[in-house]
Design a protein around this motif. Structure first.
Motif, PDB file in Angstrom:
ATOM      1  N   PRO A  87       0.832  -1.201   0.000  1.00 58.13           N
ATOM      2  CA  PRO A  87       0.000   0.000   0.000  1.00 58.13           C
ATOM      3  C   PRO A  87       0.869   1.255   0.000  1.00 58.13           C
ATOM      4  O   PRO A  87       2.100   1.172  -0.065  1.00 58.13           O
ATOM      5  CB  PRO A  87      -0.807  -0.139   1.290  1.00 58.13           C
ATOM      6  CG  PRO A  87       0.057  -0.963   2.187  1.00 58.13           C
ATOM      7  CD  PRO A  87       0.800  -1.904   1.289  1.00 58.13           C
ATOM      8  N   HIS A  88       0.247   2.415   0.088  1.00 56.90           N
ATOM      9  CA  HIS A  88       0.991   3.672   0.027  1.00 56.90           C
ATOM     10  C   HIS A  88       1.880   3.879   1.255  1.00 56.90           C
ATOM     11  O   HIS A  88       2.925   4.533   1.176  1.00 56.90           O
ATOM     12  CB  HIS A  88       0.015   4.848  -0.102  1.00 56.90           C
ATOM     13  CG  HIS A  88      -0.826   4.766  -1.330  1.00 56.90           C
ATOM     14  ND1 HIS A  88      -2.184   5.023  -1.334  1.00 56.90           N
ATOM     15  CD2 HIS A  88      -0.523   4.440  -2.607  1.00 56.90           C
ATOM     16  CE1 HIS A  88      -2.663   4.873  -2.561  1.00 56.90           C
ATOM     17  NE2 HIS A  88      -1.675   4.510  -3.342  1.00 56.90           N
TER      18      HIS A  88
ATOM     19  N   GLY B 279       0.083  -0.010   6.681  1.00 55.75           N
ATOM     20  CA  GLY B 279      -1.228   0.053   7.310  1.00 55.75           C
ATOM     21  C   GLY B 279      -1.271  -0.774   8.582  1.00 55.75           C
ATOM     22  O   GLY B 279      -0.537  -1.750   8.728  1.00 55.75           O
TER      23      GLY B 279
ATOM     24  N   VAL C 212     -10.091  -3.003  -2.487  1.00 55.56           N
ATOM     25  CA  VAL C 212      -9.048  -3.527  -1.605  1.00 55.56           C
ATOM     26  C   VAL C 212      -8.251  -4.620  -2.317  1.00 55.56           C
ATOM     27  O   VAL C 212      -7.016  -4.668  -2.235  1.00 55.56           O
ATOM     28  CB  VAL C 212      -9.660  -4.049  -0.295  1.00 55.56           C
ATOM     29  CG1 VAL C 212      -8.621  -4.793   0.541  1.00 55.56           C
ATOM     30  CG2 VAL C 212     -10.258  -2.897   0.512  1.00 55.56           C
TER      31      VAL C 212
ATOM     32  N   GLY D 163      -6.029  -2.944  -4.799  1.00 52.27           N
ATOM     33  CA  GLY D 163      -4.930  -2.214  -4.189  1.00 52.27           C
ATOM     34  C   GLY D 163      -3.852  -3.087  -3.586  1.00 52.27           C
ATOM     35  O   GLY D 163      -2.667  -2.749  -3.648  1.00 52.27           O
ATOM     36  N   LEU D 164      -4.245  -4.233  -3.015  1.00 57.72           N
ATOM     37  CA  LEU D 164      -3.290  -5.087  -2.308  1.00 57.72           C
ATOM     38  C   LEU D 164      -2.850  -6.310  -3.098  1.00 57.72           C
ATOM     39  O   LEU D 164      -1.777  -6.866  -2.841  1.00 57.72           O
ATOM     40  CB  LEU D 164      -3.885  -5.542  -0.969  1.00 57.72           C
ATOM     41  CG  LEU D 164      -4.087  -4.463   0.087  1.00 57.72           C
ATOM     42  CD1 LEU D 164      -4.786  -5.053   1.315  1.00 57.72           C
ATOM     43  CD2 LEU D 164      -2.764  -3.826   0.485  1.00 57.72           C
TER      44      LEU D 164
ATOM     45  N   ARG E 297      -7.925 -11.071   1.615  1.00 60.11           N
ATOM     46  CA  ARG E 297      -7.828  -9.637   1.895  1.00 60.11           C
ATOM     47  C   ARG E 297      -9.133  -9.024   2.428  1.00 60.11           C
ATOM     48  O   ARG E 297      -9.120  -8.188   3.333  1.00 60.11           O
ATOM     49  CB  ARG E 297      -7.437  -8.890   0.618  1.00 60.11           C
ATOM     50  CG  ARG E 297      -6.134  -9.308  -0.005  1.00 60.11           C
ATOM     51  CD  ARG E 297      -4.941  -8.952   0.850  1.00 60.11           C
ATOM     52  NE  ARG E 297      -3.711  -8.944   0.054  1.00 60.11           N
ATOM     53  CZ  ARG E 297      -2.502  -8.734   0.544  1.00 60.11           C
ATOM     54  NH1 ARG E 297      -2.354  -8.542   1.839  1.00 60.11           N
ATOM     55  NH2 ARG E 297      -1.439  -8.728  -0.235  1.00 60.11           N
TER      56      ARG E 297
ATOM     57  N   LEU F  17      -9.825   2.515   4.109  1.00 63.32           N
ATOM     58  CA  LEU F  17      -8.665   2.430   3.221  1.00 63.32           C
ATOM     59  C   LEU F  17      -7.400   2.927   3.923  1.00 63.32           C
ATOM     60  O   LEU F  17      -6.319   2.340   3.760  1.00 63.32           O
ATOM     61  CB  LEU F  17      -8.911   3.241   1.947  1.00 63.32           C
ATOM     62  CG  LEU F  17     -10.001   2.711   1.000  1.00 63.32           C
ATOM     63  CD1 LEU F  17     -10.124   3.617  -0.213  1.00 63.32           C
ATOM     64  CD2 LEU F  17      -9.715   1.274   0.565  1.00 63.32           C
TER      65      LEU F  17
ATOM     66  N   PHE G 201      -3.723   2.979   2.641  1.00 67.72           N
ATOM     67  CA  PHE G 201      -3.960   3.690   1.389  1.00 67.72           C
ATOM     68  C   PHE G 201      -4.327   5.147   1.613  1.00 67.72           C
ATOM     69  O   PHE G 201      -5.129   5.468   2.494  1.00 67.72           O
ATOM     70  CB  PHE G 201      -5.087   3.025   0.588  1.00 67.72           C
ATOM     71  CG  PHE G 201      -4.734   1.676   0.038  1.00 67.72           C
ATOM     72  CD1 PHE G 201      -3.824   1.549  -0.992  1.00 67.72           C
ATOM     73  CD2 PHE G 201      -5.297   0.523   0.580  1.00 67.72           C
ATOM     74  CE1 PHE G 201      -3.482   0.307  -1.497  1.00 67.72           C
ATOM     75  CE2 PHE G 201      -4.967  -0.719   0.088  1.00 67.72           C
ATOM     76  CZ  PHE G 201      -4.056  -0.837  -0.954  1.00 67.72           C
TER      77      PHE G 201
ATOM     78  N   LEU H 262      -5.629   5.905  -4.588  1.00 62.69           N
ATOM     79  CA  LEU H 262      -5.997   4.563  -5.030  1.00 62.69           C
ATOM     80  C   LEU H 262      -6.999   4.724  -6.165  1.00 62.69           C
ATOM     81  O   LEU H 262      -8.213   4.811  -5.957  1.00 62.69           O
ATOM     82  CB  LEU H 262      -6.613   3.762  -3.879  1.00 62.69           C
ATOM     83  CG  LEU H 262      -6.988   2.307  -4.201  1.00 62.69           C
ATOM     84  CD1 LEU H 262      -5.757   1.501  -4.606  1.00 62.69           C
ATOM     85  CD2 LEU H 262      -7.693   1.651  -3.020  1.00 62.69           C
TER      86      LEU H 262
END
Length: 441
Positions: free
Chosen positions: A30-31, A34, A144, A147-148, A291, A407, A412, A417
């Protein structure tokens, strides 16, 4: 694409590497780090009354039976049908509808200031799941997954445990314009949770030969469409299906769970249905790095939509109360609650006045949801409604803020995203959304 094909493990990565395309389910960071690694999303279909569950309103007891005001012909204010008690060391008040969940309030953050953009079931069901009440968009579980990516290549990234379809149908877990491999895989309670999951041992070698042939056809088909990302996603979904034949039966086999664990969820040994079964399977999926896991307690038929009589909330709450508390306790004792975000919500709440003989109407303007684990402060209440629970009085949380916060807990930045579609970048929160920072650890 050859219809119904399943690819052998490893085939997709070889094909895509040879053709210069990216794996649509490759694990991605992720960014930022998390607190949560996964989400268990508990969805109560039909509209749970906040003023009868997680938002006590003594003023309604005072006003009980009195006319609800202009424009409410025949409608009268109605007190809560159940008493409220303090739970945990934190003392958060929860109604007698949820005595088991009440024991877990030290781990739960109740948001009493949720807001929706509509008052109808289908639209608000889509709003809770996709952020849009008017047009089809990818579900939060699909975002999700996108993103993952996959942490376990033999199971879907997004699983939906749903005995019935909710309002809006399968759009609640649809991927829309995201690659098809990110849509939710529905698992049904009962004898055959996933169609055609178990293969016969005597045909395993034959199946492998068939799949090898189908794989060649699929490669040839891809060569004629080298720039089609949806095709790559569809190929990956077939590879995952093959992996599920090996791993999903073990996920769904509860025979090795202890009697104490089954009792925690209120589940009888050998039973393969009910919300206790859904919650225990959700924990087993979470252990295997799925996830996003969504549990839908009931569908669009008999649910929490209590226009005629609020007493119908009683059996519905009893069905989910102990299993939900069992899930929270089980995750905590296994050390999984810290990195598993548990979300409880409905599409909207219900009015403080009658709508029908003994029931309440729809209300999107103010209702309650709660979060636990995954980086959320436990034992707190965020937001406030007015003295009768009709409007938000403090700290409103629109559905986009709710999604942005989920998120964020996964790592995120919700504005980043995005997915390019139809000439612009789309995101779950569209042009909205602020993270509710006051509820974060």
């Amino acid at each position: 694409m050859v219809g119904g094909s399943l690819l052998l493990p490893g085939i997709l990565s070889e094909v895509l590497a040879a053709e210069g395309s990216a794996d649509p389910l490759a694990a991605r960071a992720p960014h930022f780090p998390g607190k949560a690694k996964r989400v268990i999303f508990l969805y109560m279909s039909g509209g749970v009354s906040h003023v009868d569950t997680f938002d006590p309103k003594p003023k309604l007891t005072e006003l009980h039976g009195k006319p609800a005001g202009a424009g409410k012909t025949g409608a009268r204010y109605m007190r809560a049908g159940w008493g409220f008690q303090r739970g945990g060391k934190c003392g958060t008040e929860v109604s007698d509808l949820f005595p088991h969940v009440r024991e877990c309030m030290d781990d739960i953050c109740v948001i009493r200031s949720m807001k929706q953009e509509h008052n109808d079931h289908a639209q608000c069901t889509l709003g809770v799941h996709t952020g849009s009440v008017s047009v089809t968009r990818p579900s939060i579980g699909s975002w999700v997954s996108y993103g993952l990516g996959a942490a376990n290549r033999n199971l879907p990234t997004f699983v939906v445990l749903a005995p019935q379809l909710p309002y809006g149908g399968s759009q609640a877990w649809g991927s829309d314009f995201l690659p098809a491999c990110h849509q939710g895989t529905r698992v049904l309670p009962g004898a055959e949770p996933v169609p055609n999951l178990n293969r016969r041992a005597e045909t395993a070698r034959v199946q492998e030969l068939e799949l090898g042939l189908l794989d060649r056809f699929n490669r040839l088909h891809r060569q004629t469409r080298p720039t089609d990302p949806l095709l790559a996603a569809r190929v990956k979904s077939f590879e995952t299906a093959f992996g599920m034949q090996r791993e999903m039966p073990d996920v769904l086999d509860l025979s090795k769970e202890s009697d104490a664990t089954l009792a925690l969820y209120g589940l009888e040994r050998g039973k393969t249905s009910g919300f206790g079964w859904q919650c225990l399977v959700a924990r087993r999926l979470a252990e295997r790095d799925v996830r996003f896991i969504e549990l839908i307690d009931v569908g669009s038929a008999t649910n929490w939509d209590a226009h005629g009589d609020m007493a119908t909330h009683g059996p519905l709450a009893k069905n989910v109360d102990q299993p939900i508390a069992g899930l929270l306790k089980d995750l905590k004792q296994r050390g999984m609650l810290d990195d598993t975000l548990v979300v409880w919500t409905s599409e909207f709440g219900r009015t403080p006045n009658t709508d029908g003989p003994k029931g309440r109407g729809h209300q999107g303007r103010a209702y309650s949801s709660w979060l636990a684990g995954g980086g959320v402060k436990g034992g707190i209440v965020y937001g406030k409604t007015d003295e009768i629970g009709r409007d938000v009085a403090e700290n409103p949380v629109p559905i986009w803020d709710f999604h942005a916060t989920i998120l964020h807990l996964l790592g995120f930045e919700h504005t980043k995203l995005t997915y390019r579609h139809a000439g612009r970048d789309f995101r779950l929160t569209d042009v909205h959304g602020d993270v509710v920072k006051d509820i974060l650890l």
